[in-house]
Design a protein around this motif. Sequence first.
Motif, short mmCIF file in Angstrom:
data_model
loop_
_atom_site.label_atom_id
_atom_site.label_comp_id
_atom_site.label_asym_id
_atom_site.label_seq_id
_atom_site.Cartn_x
_atom_site.Cartn_y
_atom_site.Cartn_z
N VAL A 1 53.29 24.94 20.84
CA VAL A 1 52.19 24.80 21.80
C VAL A 1 52.62 25.50 23.09
O VAL A 1 53.64 25.16 23.67
CB VAL A 1 51.88 23.32 22.12
N ILE A 2 51.86 26.51 23.50
CA ILE A 2 52.17 27.23 24.73
C ILE A 2 50.90 27.28 25.59
O ILE A 2 49.89 27.81 25.14
CB ILE A 2 52.65 28.67 24.45
N PRO A 3 50.95 26.72 26.79
CA PRO A 3 49.76 26.78 27.66
C PRO A 3 49.30 28.23 27.82
O PRO A 3 50.11 29.13 28.04
CB PRO A 3 50.26 26.22 28.99
N LEU A 4 48.00 28.44 27.69
CA LEU A 4 47.46 29.79 27.67
C LEU A 4 47.82 30.59 28.92
O LEU A 4 48.05 31.79 28.84
CB LEU A 4 45.93 29.72 27.52
N GLU A 5 47.89 29.92 30.06
CA GLU A 5 48.21 30.66 31.28
C GLU A 5 49.65 31.17 31.28
O GLU A 5 50.02 32.00 32.10
CB GLU A 5 47.94 29.81 32.53
N MET A 6 50.46 30.67 30.33
CA MET A 6 51.84 31.15 30.25
C MET A 6 52.01 32.22 29.18
O MET A 6 53.11 32.75 28.99
CB MET A 6 52.77 29.98 29.93
N VAL A 7 50.94 32.51 28.46
CA VAL A 7 51.05 33.47 27.37
C VAL A 7 50.78 34.88 27.87
O VAL A 7 49.67 35.20 28.28
CB VAL A 7 50.08 33.13 26.22
N SER A 8 51.81 35.69 27.87
CA SER A 8 51.69 37.11 28.24
C SER A 8 51.88 37.90 26.95
O SER A 8 52.29 37.35 25.93
CB SER A 8 52.78 37.47 29.25
N PRO A 9 51.59 39.20 26.98
CA PRO A 9 51.83 40.01 25.78
C PRO A 9 53.24 39.86 25.25
O PRO A 9 53.45 39.80 24.04
CB PRO A 9 51.56 41.44 26.27
N SER A 10 54.24 39.75 26.14
CA SER A 10 55.61 39.66 25.65
C SER A 10 55.88 38.31 25.00
O SER A 10 56.65 38.21 24.04
CB SER A 10 56.62 39.95 26.77
N VAL A 11 55.23 37.26 25.50
CA VAL A 11 55.37 35.93 24.87
C VAL A 11 54.77 35.97 23.47
O VAL A 11 55.34 35.47 22.50
CB VAL A 11 54.69 34.84 25.73
N LEU A 12 53.60 36.62 23.36
CA LEU A 12 52.94 36.73 22.06
C LEU A 12 53.83 37.51 21.08
O LEU A 12 54.03 37.11 19.94
CB LEU A 12 51.58 37.42 22.23
N LEU A 13 54.37 38.63 21.55
CA LEU A 13 55.22 39.46 20.69
C LEU A 13 56.46 38.69 20.24
O LEU A 13 56.93 38.87 19.12
CB LEU A 13 55.62 40.75 21.40
N ASP A 14 56.96 37.82 21.12
CA ASP A 14 58.12 37.01 20.76
C ASP A 14 57.83 36.10 19.56
O ASP A 14 58.72 35.87 18.74
CB ASP A 14 58.56 36.15 21.95
N LEU A 15 56.61 35.61 19.49
CA LEU A 15 56.23 34.74 18.36
C LEU A 15 56.30 35.53 17.05
O LEU A 15 56.70 35.01 16.02
CB LEU A 15 54.82 34.18 18.56
#
Length: 107
Positions: free
Chosen positions: A55-69
């Motif tokens: 669970v990651i708050p949407l305001e903390m999701v950047s492209p790099s966070v997404l790519l990390d997943l």
Amino acid sequence: MASCSRCGKAGEKEPAQGKARSLVTIPYEQGLGAGRILVYCRECWTEMAEHIAEVIPLEMVSPSVLLDLYRTGKTTSDPFTACQLVFGHAEPELVREAQALIHSHCG
Ligand SMILES: [Zn+2]
């Protein structure tokens, strides 16, 4: 603002507590890491907590966070759909990079 994938609440006028959206990953099979990316409101992910891996708050999701997943194998969700859900649009470069990361796990 993305609406909840489960109940469909948009909540854009009430970004108050409890209405915030989060990116969640739901494993395709119990016990396996890779999950599907969805956007849930707090109410929904609280209800579904036992099925949710991340669970990651949407305001903390950047492209790099997404790519990390993708890089860490936590999701194999279709990058185009995932980007649209999370960012409201799919950046072609980001989609390509995520696809490459998925494929790097298959080989
Ligand atoms: Zn919801």
